[in-house]
Design a protein around this motif. Structure first.
Motif, short mmCIF file in Angstrom:
data_model
loop_
_atom_site.label_atom_id
_atom_site.label_comp_id
_atom_site.label_asym_id
_atom_site.label_seq_id
_atom_site.Cartn_x
_atom_site.Cartn_y
_atom_site.Cartn_z
N ALA A 216 3.25 6.48 1.75
CA ALA A 216 3.86 7.78 1.44
C ALA A 216 3.11 8.91 2.12
N ASP B 145 0.86 -1.19 0.00
CA ASP B 145 0.00 0.00 0.00
C ASP B 145 0.90 1.23 0.00
N ARG B 146 1.68 1.37 -1.05
CA ARG B 146 2.74 2.40 -1.07
C ARG B 146 2.18 3.81 -1.02
N ARG B 147 1.07 4.05 -1.68
CA ARG B 147 0.51 5.40 -1.70
C ARG B 147 0.13 5.84 -0.29
#
Length: 579
Positions: A30, A25-27
């Motif tokens: 970030a 779940d990189r977004r």
């Protein structure tokens, strides 16, 4: 049956698993990082503004200037609170999603485990991994990781701010760094193994408690209360020792951190005072630096506190990931059995090397035949049933279905052809219809009613909600005999060609058991039925009877042939009838 612990993942595997959880779940990750950085950055304004106020007062200024600076400080404090709240909210949501993925992955890995692996591992090991270990990792993902990151960001930003104010005073921050690094490394080298030992000890306690609770009646009948209590005390003592060990590690770590906080502040006041008297630094700079140092107390305490939690989380994740490292079952050979004939050729099987439970068993079962397997307890009857169902592979020899090794068949194909029903049954949380549909999702209500009727489950007709009756917690809790009938009804719906009944009617009273077996015989006409029996009327109705003693088939023939032969079976039959 011996208990074999499930594997535990190594450090590298745990790091990879952690990265997979975060990177999925990189977004969101970030966004969480950005919010934490913003919160840390706005928190730097307060001490700097206080230092400016002190310098302004020292030089002489107006109250309006002080009011503006104070209002600015308040605005930054409010902004920091808002950023921190938003960051923690986003971090918790991110952590919950990561935990959901972890649970889904663990469930998938657990369901992929070979049945024999689950049974050999025991209930306590898998249960603690599925419950307390997953919960521990969840706390780490939801709380520890975000808090540690916030603490690290705040620490870096504060140290940078101190260096910017005055590099000499900034060096005071580093006074306790070597001591802090040494203590932390000492702790980290020992913590993972200590928490793994604690998790293993908790597993032993859970298994012992579950075994005692499940066998409560046996404990009372055989007067095993004292021995079970002593056994439980031993496991609890071991678990207590592992917890004392982890507590001892914490008792060294936390006081060391408190000492590490005090040294830089004292050094800053002493060195800063000397520099101030030589006009090398302003009073406001000393005050701001001191406040920044006190700002380091919370993030460092947070890091240390959650590192302790992170160690237990890392140990728990190692146990969870270990479930996925169980060697998979051999790939199916792709061959299709040419018929449903079962052949057992010189089979040996041992749960422990050198202690054979089956010794050179050779037997053939023709399609449509009804075979009863009888013999004393411990003769290897149930073990033979497990091998026939393809749950375990023989140590040597072969078990084939239509010429194909049972363990070489695709699991779905094997279950379509062969079904094993034991005396241990599980009722799943859900409706009666849900429980029956597990065996045949396409079955309609009429099929389910017929299956229940075939196994003599007449009690279902009196249910107000019929097939919609809820079973399990909060609903109807079937007793042992009713649960057994539900398992047999699922068997009828599954409609396999070969059935292995390992004392599948043992929970029913003798009259109901006989009626159920006769009903099943009518429904399962033309199918192969292998009944591991403790009631000899089952053997009387079978086409052939196999007598097992000490892991060997000692007699084989029809009921009448064996009864007239005067051997072991004849003696069992006479004893059964009391003659």
């Amino acid at each position: 049956m011996t208990t074999t612990r499930l594997p535990i993942a190594g450090r590298r595997d745990v790091r990879r698993a952690t990265w997979r959880l975060l990177a999925a779940d990189r977004r969101a990750m970030a966004a969480v990082l950005a919010l934490y950085c913003a919160a840390a950055a706005t928190g730097l304004a307060g001490p700097w503004i206080v230092g400016r106020i002190i310098d302004q007062v020292d030089k002489g200024t107006t109250t309006a200037t002080i009011d503006v600076l104070a209002a600015t400080a308040c605005a930054f404090v409010i902004t920091q609170v808002l950023f921190t709240r938003a960051a923690r909210y986003a971090g918790h949501r991110f952590g919950e999603r990561a935990l959901a993925r972890l649970r889904e992955g663990f469930l998938a890995s657990a369901l992929d485990l070979p049945v024999s692996t689950v049974e050999h591992a025991g209930t306590g090991d898998l249960m603690t991994r599925a419950s307390s270990d997953v919960s521990t990792v969840g706390n780490s993902a939801r709380d520890a990781l975000p808090e540690i990151f916030l603490g690290l960001v705040q620490t870096v930003f504060v140290v940078a701010a101190i260096m910017f104010l005055d590099p000499v005073l900034g060096l005071c921050v580093l006074i306790s760094a070597p001591f802090l690094i040494l203590v932390t490394r000492w702790y980290l080298r020992r913590a993972r193994d200590a928490y793994l030992a604690e998790g293993a000890a908790n597993t032993e306690v859970a298994e012992d408690l579950a075994a005692t609770a499940e066998g409560a009646r046996t404990v009372e009948v055989l007067r095993l209360r004292t021995s079970r209590i002593h056994g439980g005390d031993r496991h609890i003592t071991t678990a207590h020792g592992t917890r004392v060990r982890t507590l001892a590690l914490r008792s060294v770590l936390f006081p060391s951190i408190d000492i590490a906080h005090t040294l830089p502040v004292a050094a800053t006041l002493l060195i800063g005072g000397a520099l101030y008297f030589h006009d090398l630094v302003s009073l406001g700079t000393i005050a701001a630096t001191t406040l920044y140092l006190w700002q380091l107390v919370d993030p460092i305490n947070t890091i240390v506190m959650w590192i302790e939690s992170l160690q237990s989380g890392s140990a728990a994740l190692a146990r969870i990931e270990g479930v996925g490292q169980v060697p998979p079952a051999p790939e199916p050979s792709g061959r299709t059995p040419h018929d449903d004939r079962l052949d057992i050729d010189a089979v040996h099987y041992a749960y422990q090397p050198g202690h054979d439970v089956l010794r050179g068993v050779t037997l053939s079962v023709n399609p449509g035949e009804r075979l009863a397997i009888v013999g004393p307890s411990g003769a290897g009857k149930s073990t033979l049933g497990r091998l026939l169902a393809g749950i375990d592979a023989p140590t040597s020899g072969r078990v084939t279905i239509g010429g194909v090794d049972a363990t070489d068949l695709d699991p779905a194909e094997l279950r379509r052809r062969v079904a094993l029903v034991t005396q241990d049954h599980h009722v799943f949380l859900g409706t009666l219809r849900d429980n029956l549909a597990l065996a045949a999702p396409e079955a309609n209500d009429e099929d389910m009613e017929k299956a229940l009727q075939a196994v003599g489950a007449t009690w279902t007709k009196s249910l107000d909600d019929g097939l919609d009756t809820m079973l399990g917690a909060g609903g109807l809790k079937p007793d042992a005999s009713q649960s057994q009938q539900l398992a047999l009804a699922r068997l009828v719906l599954a409609d396999p060609h070969t059935l292995i009944l390992d004392e599948a009617t043992s929970m029913l009273d003798p009259r109901a058991a006989r009626d159920t077996e006769r009903s099943l015989a009518a429904v399962l006409e033309g199918r192969t039925v292998i009944a591991i029996a403790h009631r000899l009327h089952t053997a009387h109705d079978a086409d052939r009877v196999a007598v097992m003693e000490n892991g060997v088939v000692t007699e084989l023939g029809s009921h009448h042939e064996l009864a007239e032969a005067g051997g072991t079976y004849a003696a069992l039959w006479r004893s059964w009838h009391g003659s």
